[in-house]
Write a protein that holds these residues in place. Structure first.
Motif, PDB file in Angstrom:
ATOM      1  N   GLY A  39      56.464  26.328  81.908  1.00  0.00           N
ATOM      2  CA  GLY A  39      57.249  27.353  81.204  1.00  0.00           C
ATOM      3  C   GLY A  39      58.472  27.724  82.020  1.00  0.00           C
ATOM      4  O   GLY A  39      58.743  28.893  82.271  1.00  0.00           O
TER       5      GLY A  39
ATOM      6  N   ASP B 204      58.818  22.798  79.527  1.00  0.00           N
ATOM      7  CA  ASP B 204      59.045  23.916  78.606  1.00  0.00           C
ATOM      8  C   ASP B 204      59.223  23.347  77.203  1.00  0.00           C
ATOM      9  O   ASP B 204      60.033  22.434  77.011  1.00  0.00           O
ATOM     10  CB  ASP B 204      60.287  24.722  79.012  1.00  0.00           C
TER      11      ASP B 204
ATOM     12  N   ARG C 174      54.214  43.314  85.639  1.00  0.00           N
ATOM     13  CA  ARG C 174      53.835  41.931  85.925  1.00  0.00           C
ATOM     14  C   ARG C 174      53.199  41.821  87.302  1.00  0.00           C
ATOM     15  O   ARG C 174      53.678  42.435  88.255  1.00  0.00           O
ATOM     16  CB  ARG C 174      55.079  41.024  85.884  1.00  0.00           C
TER      17      ARG C 174
ATOM     18  N   ARG D  60      49.535  32.581  75.710  1.00  0.00           N
ATOM     19  CA  ARG D  60      48.487  31.621  75.359  1.00  0.00           C
ATOM     20  C   ARG D  60      47.329  32.349  74.686  1.00  0.00           C
ATOM     21  O   ARG D  60      46.859  33.372  75.172  1.00  0.00           O
ATOM     22  CB  ARG D  60      47.983  30.878  76.603  1.00  0.00           C
TER      23      ARG D  60
ATOM     24  N   LYS E 232      62.685  37.902  90.732  1.00  0.00           N
ATOM     25  CA  LYS E 232      61.286  37.458  90.695  1.00  0.00           C
ATOM     26  C   LYS E 232      61.016  36.508  91.868  1.00  0.00           C
ATOM     27  O   LYS E 232      60.005  36.613  92.556  1.00  0.00           O
ATOM     28  CB  LYS E 232      60.996  36.753  89.356  1.00  0.00           C
TER      29      LYS E 232
ATOM     30  N   THR F 118      60.576  24.683  74.618  1.00  0.00           N
ATOM     31  CA  THR F 118      61.719  25.197  73.850  1.00  0.00           C
ATOM     32  C   THR F 118      62.945  24.310  74.112  1.00  0.00           C
ATOM     33  O   THR F 118      63.487  24.303  75.224  1.00  0.00           O
ATOM     34  CB  THR F 118      62.020  26.655  74.241  1.00  0.00           C
TER      35      THR F 118
ATOM     36  N   LYS G  25      67.340  32.639  81.546  1.00  0.00           N
ATOM     37  CA  LYS G  25      66.895  32.623  82.945  1.00  0.00           C
ATOM     38  C   LYS G  25      67.993  32.134  83.865  1.00  0.00           C
ATOM     39  O   LYS G  25      68.564  31.058  83.645  1.00  0.00           O
ATOM     40  CB  LYS G  25      65.660  31.722  83.098  1.00  0.00           C
TER      41      LYS G  25
ATOM     42  N   MET H 262      54.524  31.145  85.315  1.00  0.00           N
ATOM     43  CA  MET H 262      55.122  32.479  85.383  1.00  0.00           C
ATOM     44  C   MET H 262      55.604  32.868  83.987  1.00  0.00           C
ATOM     45  O   MET H 262      56.414  32.157  83.382  1.00  0.00           O
ATOM     46  CB  MET H 262      56.264  32.473  86.394  1.00  0.00           C
TER      47      MET H 262
ATOM     48  N   ILE I 184      52.306  22.877  78.133  1.00  0.00           N
ATOM     49  CA  ILE I 184      51.236  22.530  79.071  1.00  0.00           C
ATOM     50  C   ILE I 184      50.141  21.723  78.377  1.00  0.00           C
ATOM     51  O   ILE I 184      49.530  20.839  78.971  1.00  0.00           O
ATOM     52  CB  ILE I 184      50.657  23.806  79.743  1.00  0.00           C
ATOM     53  N   GLU I 185      49.940  21.985  77.083  1.00  0.00           N
ATOM     54  CA  GLU I 185      48.883  21.285  76.359  1.00  0.00           C
ATOM     55  C   GLU I 185      49.206  19.807  76.155  1.00  0.00           C
ATOM     56  O   GLU I 185      48.339  19.021  75.794  1.00  0.00           O
ATOM     57  CB  GLU I 185      48.580  21.994  75.026  1.00  0.00           C
TER      58      GLU I 185
HETATM   59  N1  LIG Z   1      52.584  26.070  75.759  1.00  0.00           N
HETATM   60  C1  LIG Z   1      53.556  26.255  76.621  1.00  0.00           C
HETATM   61  N2  LIG Z   1      53.663  25.475  77.712  1.00  0.00           N
HETATM   62  C2  LIG Z   1      54.662  25.647  78.592  1.00  0.00           C
HETATM   63  N3  LIG Z   1      55.619  26.593  78.450  1.00  0.00           N
HETATM   64  C3  LIG Z   1      55.563  27.389  77.387  1.00  0.00           C
HETATM   65  C4  LIG Z   1      54.540  27.278  76.430  1.00  0.00           C
HETATM   66  N4  LIG Z   1      54.748  28.209  75.451  1.00  0.00           N
HETATM   67  C5  LIG Z   1      55.875  28.870  75.791  1.00  0.00           C
HETATM   68  N5  LIG Z   1      56.381  28.376  76.940  1.00  0.00           N
HETATM   69  C6  LIG Z   1      57.620  28.760  77.635  1.00  0.00           C
HETATM   70  O1  LIG Z   1      57.296  29.721  78.584  1.00  0.00           O
HETATM   71  C7  LIG Z   1      58.480  30.454  78.899  1.00  0.00           C
HETATM   72  C8  LIG Z   1      58.096  31.901  79.042  1.00  0.00           C
HETATM   73  S1  LIG Z   1      59.358  32.903  79.806  1.00  0.00           S
HETATM   74  C9  LIG Z   1      59.113  32.630  81.526  1.00  0.00           C
HETATM   75  C10 LIG Z   1      60.154  31.763  82.166  1.00  0.00           C
HETATM   76  C11 LIG Z   1      60.036  31.559  83.660  1.00  0.00           C
HETATM   77  N6  LIG Z   1      58.804  30.859  84.033  1.00  0.00           N
HETATM   78  C12 LIG Z   1      60.107  32.854  84.392  1.00  0.00           C
HETATM   79  O2  LIG Z   1      59.095  33.291  84.933  1.00  0.00           O
HETATM   80  O3  LIG Z   1      61.200  33.420  84.443  1.00  0.00           O
HETATM   81  C13 LIG Z   1      58.660  34.467  79.525  1.00  0.00           C
HETATM   82  C14 LIG Z   1      59.293  35.558  80.240  1.00  0.00           C
HETATM   83  O4  LIG Z   1      60.347  36.009  79.778  1.00  0.00           O
HETATM   84  O5  LIG Z   1      58.787  35.949  81.306  1.00  0.00           O
HETATM   85  C15 LIG Z   1      59.464  30.201  77.778  1.00  0.00           C
HETATM   86  O6  LIG Z   1      60.567  29.487  78.282  1.00  0.00           O
HETATM   87  C16 LIG Z   1      58.677  29.412  76.752  1.00  0.00           C
HETATM   88  O7  LIG Z   1      59.449  28.450  76.067  1.00  0.00           O
END
Ligand SMILES: Nc1ncnc2c1ncn2[C@@H]1O[C@H](C[S@+](CC[C@H]([NH3+])C(=O)[O-])CC(=O)[O-])[C@@H](O)[C@H]1O
Length: 326
Positions: A131, A153, A316, A203, A111, A155, A92, A197, A181-182
């Motif tokens: 996330g 996040d 999206r 989920r 975005k 990861t 990102k 996003m 988030i959990e």
């Molecule tokens: N349980 C969780 N809680 C929080 N985050 C999580 C969870 N599970 C996975 N993720 C995180 O959610 C992100 C999803 S990317 C969106 C990034 C940004 N928001 C974007 O809109 O560009 C998907 C995409 O490529 O759009 C990843 O970084 C995961 O590690």
């Protein structure tokens, strides 16, 4: 370099006190960073980032960037570039650090351009970005005037990328925590704006995810939800049986009308669809900073309107909604 203590102190006497308490406990147990075998290598890279005096920073539409007083020489530039490359894959962005252009897999700025005109003014607001990845949008939120931006996040690599960037962007009101988030305390009701996003479809229980987001918001706060959707009628939802665009962890892809009805069922008001866009291979692609396969490899080569598995290609929607006033 990674120090969450100032955040705990900031939160101790606020609505976020329950989170401060939990965070202390989570830090004592190594947060979720512990699990990863590559962690020592990434932490070494973080430590090895060169000290460079920052002259200017930008958090705007044209660049998220830090610049130095003098142009780096070739050796300095390649030291910085190679150290940042040790945190591959960069998904990102983009970012620019002292002439090094981190050309990420995603044009996350595109975005943000689609979203920003339609959301509440972020000036002075406390914002949660669920996330958040490397924190690209967190910095844009700060650039748009937010007083406090918390990204979460789970990861670890993305969180370390955030800290690498923070070394130079130095924004005291922007934080990224290695949590899902959990792991956020229930019913905080503390954020003026909550962004989710690219998370909902990951989920397994979309209703629970929406409830978690709702409970992070103060009464009258705004949710900004971006997720994969399909075309179709109210009630329709795709649950791919196997992979979707090669991703194994994709659960619910509703139609826009279905998604809005889920939000209303949970008590959200003022729902609005502000954008629906097909994801293009220009917006999500392999680069020198993300050398693995990307969207073009996940679509049907003969027909880009389908994924390689034969499902509708990624599209999206961005939806805004509000929690009811007290
Ligand atoms: N349980 C969780 N809680 C929080 N985050 C999580 C969870 N599970 C996975 N993720 C995180 O959610 C992100 C999803 S990317 C969106 C990034 C940004 N928001 C974007 O809109 O560009 C998907 C995409 O490529 O759009 C990843 O970084 C995961 O590690």
């Amino acid at each position: 370099m990674i120090d969450y203590q100032p955040l705990i102190e900031l939160w101790q006497d606020s609505e976020l006190a329950p989170w401060a308490e939990l965070l202390e406990h989570q830090i004592a147990h190594g947060l979720s960073l512990k699990r990863y075998g590559d962690l020592p290598r990434w932490l070494k890279a973080l430590q090895a980032l060169p000290d460079i005096e920052v002259a200017t920073r930008e958090l705007g539409a044209s660049r998220v960037a830090a610049d130095s007083f003098a142009v780096l020489n070739e050796a300095e530039r390649s030291e910085l570039q190679n150290t940042l490359q040790a945190l591959h894959p960069w998904r990102k962005g983009p970012f620019e650090l002292f002439g090094v252009h981190i050309d990420t897999e995603w044009r996350s700025d595109w975005k943000w351009d689609r979203i920003l005109p339609h959301i509440d003014d972020l000036s002075g607001r406390r914002v949660l970005d669920v996330g958040c990845g490397s924190g690209y949008h967190c910095w844009r939120m700060a650039g748009a005037g937010a007083a406090e931006v918390i990204g979460i996040d789970p990861t670890p690599l993305f969180v370390l990328q955030f800290w690498a960037l923070q070394k130079y962007l130095q924004q005291p009101h922007v934080w990224v925590l290695p949590l899902g988030i959990e792991q956020v305390p229930a019913k905080l009701q503390a954020f003026d704006s909550v962004f989710s996003m690219g998370v909902l479809y990951h989920r397994r229980s979309p209703m629970d995810h929406l409830l978690e987001l709702r409970d992070c918001l103060r009464p009258g706060g705004q949710l900004i939800l971006e997720t994969l959707v399909i075309d179709g009628e109210l009630g329709a939802t795709l649950v791919p049986e196997g992979r979707y665009a090669r991703m194994g962890n994709v659960w619910f892809l509703p139609t826009v009308d279905t998604l809005i009805s889920w939000l209303r069922k949970l008590g959200f008001v003022d729902t609005a669809v502000v954008d629906v866009s097909v994801t293009t291979v220009e917006e999500q692609r392999s680069t020198e900073w993300m050398r693995f396969h990307s969207l073009a490899n996940f679509l049907d080569p003969a027909d880009h309107s389908k994924t390689i598995e034969g499902y509708p290609a990624p599209q999206r929607a961005v939806i805004t909604a509000r929690t009811a006033e007290k």
